[in-house]
Design an enzyme around this catalytic site. Structure first.
Site, PDB file in Angstrom:
ATOM      1  N   GLY A   1       3.311 -29.375 -41.671  1.00 46.35           N
ATOM      2  CA  GLY A   1       2.211 -28.797 -40.900  1.00 46.35           C
ATOM      3  C   GLY A   1       1.222 -27.982 -41.704  1.00 46.35           C
ATOM      4  O   GLY A   1       0.037 -27.951 -41.380  1.00 46.35           O
TER       5      GLY A   1
ATOM      6  N   ASP B   1       1.418 -23.269 -40.794  1.00 41.10           N
ATOM      7  CA  ASP B   1       0.245 -23.513 -39.950  1.00 41.10           C
ATOM      8  C   ASP B   1       0.206 -22.575 -38.756  1.00 41.10           C
ATOM      9  O   ASP B   1      -0.834 -22.026 -38.414  1.00 41.10           O
ATOM     10  CB  ASP B   1       0.218 -24.989 -39.494  1.00 41.10           C
TER      11      ASP B   1
ATOM     12  N   ASP C   1       4.916 -19.375 -33.891  1.00 44.86           N
ATOM     13  CA  ASP C   1       5.086 -19.583 -32.453  1.00 44.86           C
ATOM     14  C   ASP C   1       6.255 -18.709 -31.974  1.00 44.86           C
ATOM     15  O   ASP C   1       6.092 -17.520 -31.732  1.00 44.86           O
ATOM     16  CB  ASP C   1       5.293 -21.078 -32.221  1.00 44.86           C
TER      17      ASP C   1
ATOM     18  N   LYS D   1       0.680 -17.594 -32.060  1.00 41.57           N
ATOM     19  CA  LYS D   1       0.888 -17.557 -30.602  1.00 41.57           C
ATOM     20  C   LYS D   1       1.689 -16.305 -30.281  1.00 41.57           C
ATOM     21  O   LYS D   1       2.909 -16.349 -30.130  1.00 41.57           O
ATOM     22  CB  LYS D   1       1.697 -18.780 -30.159  1.00 41.57           C
TER      23      LYS D   1
ATOM     24  N   PHE E   1      -0.185 -25.855 -26.597  1.00 43.63           N
ATOM     25  CA  PHE E   1       0.242 -26.711 -27.694  1.00 43.63           C
ATOM     26  C   PHE E   1      -1.006 -27.271 -28.339  1.00 43.63           C
ATOM     27  O   PHE E   1      -1.831 -27.888 -27.670  1.00 43.63           O
ATOM     28  CB  PHE E   1       1.154 -27.837 -27.203  1.00 43.63           C
TER      29      PHE E   1
ATOM     30  N   ASP F   1       0.711 -31.341 -35.678  1.00 44.57           N
ATOM     31  CA  ASP F   1       0.910 -32.653 -35.085  1.00 44.57           C
ATOM     32  C   ASP F   1       1.601 -32.580 -33.740  1.00 44.57           C
ATOM     33  O   ASP F   1       2.199 -31.567 -33.373  1.00 44.57           O
ATOM     34  CB  ASP F   1       1.797 -33.500 -36.006  1.00 44.57           C
TER      35      ASP F   1
ATOM     36  N   ARG G   1      -2.789 -35.101 -36.667  1.00 45.68           N
ATOM     37  CA  ARG G   1      -2.930 -34.057 -37.688  1.00 45.68           C
ATOM     38  C   ARG G   1      -4.379 -33.871 -38.095  1.00 45.68           C
ATOM     39  O   ARG G   1      -4.770 -32.817 -38.550  1.00 45.68           O
ATOM     40  CB  ARG G   1      -2.086 -34.382 -38.924  1.00 45.68           C
TER      41      ARG G   1
HETATM   42  P1  IMP Z   1       8.272 -21.468 -34.436  1.00 47.19           P
HETATM   43  O1  IMP Z   1       9.522 -21.703 -35.224  1.00 47.19           O
HETATM   44  O2  IMP Z   1       8.498 -21.596 -32.953  1.00 47.19           O
HETATM   45  O3  IMP Z   1       7.539 -20.198 -34.788  1.00 47.19           O
HETATM   46  O4  IMP Z   1       7.330 -22.673 -34.687  1.00 47.19           O
HETATM   47  C1  IMP Z   1       6.705 -22.880 -35.890  1.00 47.19           C
HETATM   48  C2  IMP Z   1       6.620 -24.352 -36.174  1.00 47.19           C
HETATM   49  O5  IMP Z   1       6.522 -25.119 -34.977  1.00 47.19           O
HETATM   50  C3  IMP Z   1       5.374 -24.625 -36.962  1.00 47.19           C
HETATM   51  O6  IMP Z   1       5.773 -24.837 -38.305  1.00 47.19           O
HETATM   52  C4  IMP Z   1       4.810 -25.870 -36.352  1.00 47.19           C
HETATM   53  O7  IMP Z   1       5.214 -26.967 -37.123  1.00 47.19           O
HETATM   54  C5  IMP Z   1       5.458 -26.006 -34.998  1.00 47.19           C
HETATM   55  N1  IMP Z   1       4.546 -25.657 -33.887  1.00 47.19           N
HETATM   56  C6  IMP Z   1       4.598 -24.556 -33.103  1.00 47.19           C
HETATM   57  N2  IMP Z   1       3.629 -24.566 -32.186  1.00 47.19           N
HETATM   58  C7  IMP Z   1       2.925 -25.704 -32.397  1.00 47.19           C
HETATM   59  C8  IMP Z   1       1.773 -26.288 -31.768  1.00 47.19           C
HETATM   60  O8  IMP Z   1       1.156 -25.757 -30.825  1.00 47.19           O
HETATM   61  N3  IMP Z   1       1.365 -27.465 -32.283  1.00 47.19           N
HETATM   62  C9  IMP Z   1       1.974 -28.096 -33.319  1.00 47.19           C
HETATM   63  N4  IMP Z   1       3.039 -27.592 -33.937  1.00 47.19           N
HETATM   64  C10 IMP Z   1       3.524 -26.399 -33.478  1.00 47.19           C
HETATM   65 MG    MG Z   2       6.026 -26.787 -38.954  1.00 46.36          MG
END
Ligand code: IMP
Ligand code: MG
Length: 188
Positions: free
Chosen positions: A52, A108, A111, A139, A160, A167, A173
């Site tokens: 990402g 990227d 979340d 986020k 999202f 992606d 992407r």
């Molecule tokens: P986390 O572990 O929930 O913080 O998510 C981080 C990873 O989830 C990032 O490296 C992204 O690859 C993916 N991700 C989280 N939210 C999104 C989104 O809205 N679109 C695409 N990929 C996301």
């Molecule tokens: Mg990722």
């Protein structure tokens, strides 16, 4: 998401733009300037979480005027869908020796925080002199674990999003008409 009968190209047509190329470019310059002044006179090891972060990292390192080394770590947290699993899996480790070096970990999007928390823990165990994190998108309202990035481009709502390296199931992407972000409907 794409729902049953929508194809990638249909989704592309339907999407609305959250962040334009111009907004992203302006923010990249600001972030680059912040990083340059924070690390002035030092060198850093940039660790990119792939896939990402590839576009974001490629663009931001070209804003930097400090010596840097680059490596990538491959993490799977979404397993080819948009639903996060609890524990991110490190699929490919870094080869760079970061012991005693200033490390800037880039992704990227931040979340739930699970990915950056897990990768930070792994990198810390390699004894860097310092470890900071940098994300393009944050986020803020969707955290499962407490985690704040040291540098964040844009806070966004809990949508999202795809484009600029992000992606859905490997698709979207990049958008050829505008490399900005586009919101797509949440999966149901
Ligand atoms: P986390 O572990 O929930 O913080 O998510 C981080 C990873 O989830 C990032 O490296 C992204 O690859 C993916 N991700 C989280 N939210 C999104 C989104 O809205 N679109 C695409 N990929 C996301
Ligand atoms: Mg990722």
């Amino acid at each position: 998401m794409p729902t049953d009968n929508s194809t990638p190209s249909q989704l592309n047509d339907l999407a609305s733009i959250l962040l334009s190329e111009a907004q992203i470019n302006t923010r990249l310059k600001e972030l680059g300037a912040e990083i340059n002044s924070a690390y002035a006179g030092r060198e850093i090891a940039v660790i990119a979480i792939i896939n990402g972060a590839v576009i974001f990292v490629a663009d931001i390192i070209r804003q930097l005027n400090i010596p840097l080394r680059l490596d990538c770590i491959r993490v799977s947290s979404y397993h080819d869908s948009a639903s996060p699993q609890q524990a991110p899996e490190i699929i490919d480790r870094i080869r760079l020796n970061i012991e005693g070096f200033d490390v800037l970990l880039m992704d990227d999007i931040l979340d739930t925080g699970n990915t950056l928390a897990a990768v930070s823990k792994v990198l810390r165990s390699m004894n860097p002199a310092s470890l900071k994190t940098c994300v393009l998108l944050d986020k803020k309202t969707h955290r499962a674990v407490e985690f704040e990035a040291d540098y964040a481009g844009f806070p966004i709502d809990d949508h999202f999003v795809v484009g600029y390296g992000l992606d859905y199931d490997g698709y979207f992407r990049i958008f050829y008409h505008d490399p900005g972000f586009e919101i797509v409907p949440a999966p149901h």
